[in-house]
Design an enzyme around this catalytic site. Structure first.
Site, PDB file in Angstrom:
ATOM      1  N   ASP A   1       0.881  -1.147   0.000  1.00 49.42           N
ATOM      2  CA  ASP A   1       0.000   0.000   0.000  1.00 49.42           C
ATOM      3  C   ASP A   1       0.935   1.216   0.000  1.00 49.42           C
ATOM      4  O   ASP A   1       2.128   1.106   0.286  1.00 49.42           O
ATOM      5  CB  ASP A   1      -0.932   0.002   1.220  1.00 49.42           C
ATOM      6  CG  ASP A   1      -2.144   0.918   0.987  1.00 49.42           C
ATOM      7  OD1 ASP A   1      -2.045   1.801   0.107  1.00 49.42           O
ATOM      8  OD2 ASP A   1      -3.167   0.762   1.674  1.00 49.42           O
TER       9      ASP A   1
HETATM   10  C1  BGC Z   1      -4.967   3.213   0.014  1.00 54.88           C
HETATM   11  C2  BGC Z   1      -5.001   2.245  -1.137  1.00 54.88           C
HETATM   12  C3  BGC Z   1      -4.829   2.996  -2.424  1.00 54.88           C
HETATM   13  C4  BGC Z   1      -3.508   3.759  -2.376  1.00 54.88           C
HETATM   14  C5  BGC Z   1      -3.217   4.550  -3.618  1.00 54.88           C
HETATM   15  C6  BGC Z   1      -3.735   4.105  -0.015  1.00 54.88           C
HETATM   16  O1  BGC Z   1      -3.845   5.148   0.892  1.00 54.88           O
HETATM   17  O2  BGC Z   1      -5.011   2.511   1.235  1.00 54.88           O
HETATM   18  O3  BGC Z   1      -6.199   1.531  -1.143  1.00 54.88           O
HETATM   19  O4  BGC Z   1      -4.889   2.125  -3.503  1.00 54.88           O
HETATM   20  O5  BGC Z   1      -3.562   4.664  -1.288  1.00 54.88           O
HETATM   21  O6  BGC Z   1      -4.039   5.639  -3.713  1.00 54.88           O
END
Ligand code: BGC
Length: 723
Positions: free
Chosen positions: A263
């Site tokens: 993530d």
């Molecule tokens: C989220 C993800 C997301 C990523 C990119 C993170 O803060 O938890 O689900 O895909 O950001 O935006």
């Protein structure tokens, strides 16, 4: 030739053809593996490292010298996110990136229709390709453990079987368009509060029975090409640094050959993360060369702290996904996709139309009939609020979004007098980084209620659009409680004194407390964040053009304290590890086991018609139990029913929840029409995870199979035994 001979001949041809295909597939994958080895062999250390970390917010580095392009990613999961800047989450300012906004996760799950999940996945894949994306960051398959989790709306359900059944076709749909799905957030990112610090502890049994099936099924049955590691810790290790999660489970047990990425910003080390089996570090917080998998990885490999073979494995995993997406061979025709087409609007409409749940319909107030209704009061901020942009990373810059008020106006505005008033004011604001902040009210709430009552007295029916919005259902924060906000309870109480014909429409992607208002209204509809066509769908449900067929994918508790995490005070856990003490007793498993009556049970959802169930028979073979039963539309309108199959296991060797969902089918039936269901359940699906042998085990003894319209509306029962 006789019929039998023709059949034999066709079977033979099919057999030879499939042998040929599988041999071809094998050669193809062998050729790809050979090409990967060759490419990796030609790469310098620096070139390999460039491929395994972000070099913009949503791309990794390719290897231009060898013709390897970067991978383009985008959120996910219910539309393609607007284009953002190279170095920050600031919008890039494009004018061509307004995308289709599809129903969110809980809405898709509420359809209980695998085919719809596939077509939404496919439309999302198509839009992703049209925007030149290679990976779309979804679906989110985390379990609804607490009603407070800010991202429940993006996820699907509290039940691992329903999650798996709905997520697999979603992944297949996305990937049919040569775009990789990214199943997230692996694992146990079940709360947003303190998601970056909380350390989750749970039994192996809970892990395998509840928290892993969504990943296992999307990988093994859906062929998911990528997985995103979560922000939180699991048993003391950050998820993206846990070799137990990444190697033992994903690679060794599930045979996953795709990309495991972080993530955004979820990695905390170079050597540990690299050796744990993570492939790709993405994020936003530091200059890209300062990522753990960037400059600092070079000396780690040179010194042998991270073996070159481990680095090669990462690059190979990335290349393997690129080959399957046809990114590496110009001679292969890759799907080009379509962006914001009428057919994608239809997909959004179709999915939404089967997701709406009719929770209550006293005196059959719904559907309203044109001709019999002359005037409607429409109340509530949610009647005219657009939700697409909210929720943070899953927010969509939508091409359009029909609000319920707009839907009603366009569908019946010329035939029925509609009076709209705010009723309550949205006095919160979501500021990422600060959470929901209280705004100074613009209106006096008593005057809003007085005006609502005045209108309600004059019209035949009142529609109250209540619930929450993405100030509550959002990434980064959990809700503080499940109360209806903004004096909605006071509004509903006051209006109920003025008019008995109230239809309450709830907008939310996670539980809200309806206990205080349930008896004040005739009908309750759960409307979700339902995509760009959501308002048209709500209008069509209210006017009877759509007969609701959605079923709740989670239990609606009477109060937060009924839910396991809160009953046991096992939520939050910033300072100390958070033990999932409820173990496998999540959602309805807990309510049933403890004998607690929720407000509305898992799987509940009414229709404007009725269904009768009959003739259940059960046949057991060595591999399956097969049920057959009949469902008849016993009412006067066409409608669809989701027949749900629950199994009750002997529970002698181990604690078993009273019932567990093991099958379901949805069918459309005209009035009077019958349909015969045949549902086969592999015996392996009845197994429990025995920690003593670290494996699944089928209990011997007496089982019950229960077929019904919800987890608490069982219509047919039979027993069978496994010896
Ligand atoms: C989220 C993800 C997301 C990523 C990119 C993170 O803060 O938890 O689900 O895909 O950001 O935006």
């Amino acid at each position: 030739m006789t019929y039998k001979e023709i059949k034999f001949f066709l079977l033979l041809v099919f057999f030879i053809f499939s042998l040929d295909l599988s041999a071809k597939e094998k050669t193809d994958s062998q050729t790809v593996e050979k090409k990967i080895i060759e490419l990796v062999g030609k790469m310098t250390l620096e070139e390999k490292v460039a491929m395994i970390h972000g070099n913009s917010m949503f791309t990794n580095g390719g290897c231009p010298r060898l013709g390897i392009p970067p991978i383009h990613m985008s959120d996910g999961p219910h539309g393609v996110r607007e284009e953002i800047s190279v170095n920050s989450f600031k919008p890039a300012g494009w004018t061509t990136d307004s995308a289709s906004y599809f129903p969110t996760g809980t809405a898709v799950a509420a359809t209980w229709n695998r085919k719809l999940s596939y077509i939404q996945g496919q439309a999302l894949g198509s839009e992703s390709r049209a925007r030149k994306k290679d990976i779309i960051l979804g679906p989110g398959v985390n379990i609804h453990r607490t009603p407070l989790c800010g991202r429940n709306f993006e996820y699907l359900s509290e039940d691992p079987f329903l999650i798996s059944e709905m997520a697999v076709p979603y992944v297949e749909g996305i990937q049919s368009m040569d775009v990789a799905a990214c199943v997230k957030h692996y694992v146990a990112n079940n709360q947003e509060k303190d998601r970056g610090t909380v350390d989750i502890q749970m039994s192996d049994r809970a892990l395998h029975e509840i928290y892993l099936p969504g990943y296992k099924s999307t990988i093994q049955n859906g062929g998911a090409l990528s997985v995103m590691g979560a922000y939180n810790k699991f048993r003391g290790d950050w998820c993206c640094e846990s070799s137990y999660l990444l190697r033992s489970i994903l690679r060794d047990q599930y045979g996953f050959k795709g990309i495991v990425m972080t993530d955004w910003g979820a990695l905390h080390s170079t050597v540990k993360g690299a050796n744990a089996g993570l492939d790709l570090e993405m994020g936003s917080r530091r200059p890209f060369n300062q990522f753990y998998f960037a400059d600092s990885l070079l000396p780690a490999v040179q010194k042998g702290n991270v073996p070159m073979a481990v680095l090669d494995e990462k690059v190979s995993n990335i290349l393997r996904v690129m080959y399957s997406l046809k990114m590496m061979d110009d001679s292969l025709k890759r799907a080009t996709g379509e962006f914001v087409t009428p057919s994608h609007s239809k997909v959004a409409y179709d999915v939404a139309s089967e997701s709406v749940v009719l929770l209550q319909n006293r005196r059959n107030l719904l559907p309203l009939e044109e001709g019999r209704i002359n005037s409607i009061t429409v109340l509530g901020d949610n009647a005219d609020r657009k939700h697409a942009e909210g929720g943070f990373s899953s927010g969509i810059k939508a091409k359009y979004e029909i609000t319920p008020l707009a839907g009603l106006k366009s569908k019946v505005g010329d035939k029925i007098k509609l009076y709209y008033s705010l009723g309550y004011e949205k006095t919160s604001d979501h500021n990422f980084g600060r959470g929901s902040v209280e705004l100074n009210p613009k209106f006096d709430s008593d005057s809003l209620i007085r005006e609502a009552v005045r209108l309600a007295q004059r019209t035949d029916v009142v529609l109250i659009f209540a619930g929450i919005n993405h100030d509550f259902d959002t990434e980064g924060y959990d809700k503080k409680d499940i109360d209806l906000p903004y004096k909605q309870v006071e509004l509903i109480n006051a209006v109920s004194e003025a008019n008995p014909n109230i239809i309450l429409v709830v907008t939310a992607g996670s539980p809200v407390d309806l206990r205080k208002v349930k008896d004040k209204v005739s009908s309750i509809i759960w409307g979700w964040y339902n995509g760009m066509e959501g308002g048209n769908v709500i209008a069509d449900v209210i006017m009877g053009k759509i007969n609701p067929s959605g079923k709740m994918p989670f239990t609606l508790p009477e109060s937060l304290e009924q839910s396991p995490a809160h009953a046991l005070n096992r939520y939050h856990g910033k300072e100390k590890p958070l033990e999932y003490e409820e173990d496998i007793l999540i959602g309805y498993r807990w309510f049933d086991y403890k004998g607690i009556n929720p407000l509305y049970p898992f799987g509940h959802g009414l229709s404007y018609t009725s269904f009768s169930y009959s003739d259940l028979s059960v046949n057991k073979s060595n591999e399956n139990i097969t049920l057959t039963f009949t469902v008849q539309n016993s009412g006067k309108r066409a409608g669809a029913e989701v027949a749900q199959v629950y199994i009750s296991s002997p529970g002698i060797e181990a604690l078993r929840p009273p019932v567990e969902l093991k099958g379901f089918e949805k069918v459309n039936l005209k009035p009077g029409q019958k349909s015969k269901f045949r549902i086969s359940i592999p015996l392996n699906d009845l197994a429990w995870y025995n920690e003593k042998i670290s494996d699944w085990q089928i209990e011997k003894g007496d089982y019950k199979v229960m077929v019904g319209s919800s987890s608490r509306d069982i219509r047919l029962k039979r027993e069978f035994e496994i010896r």
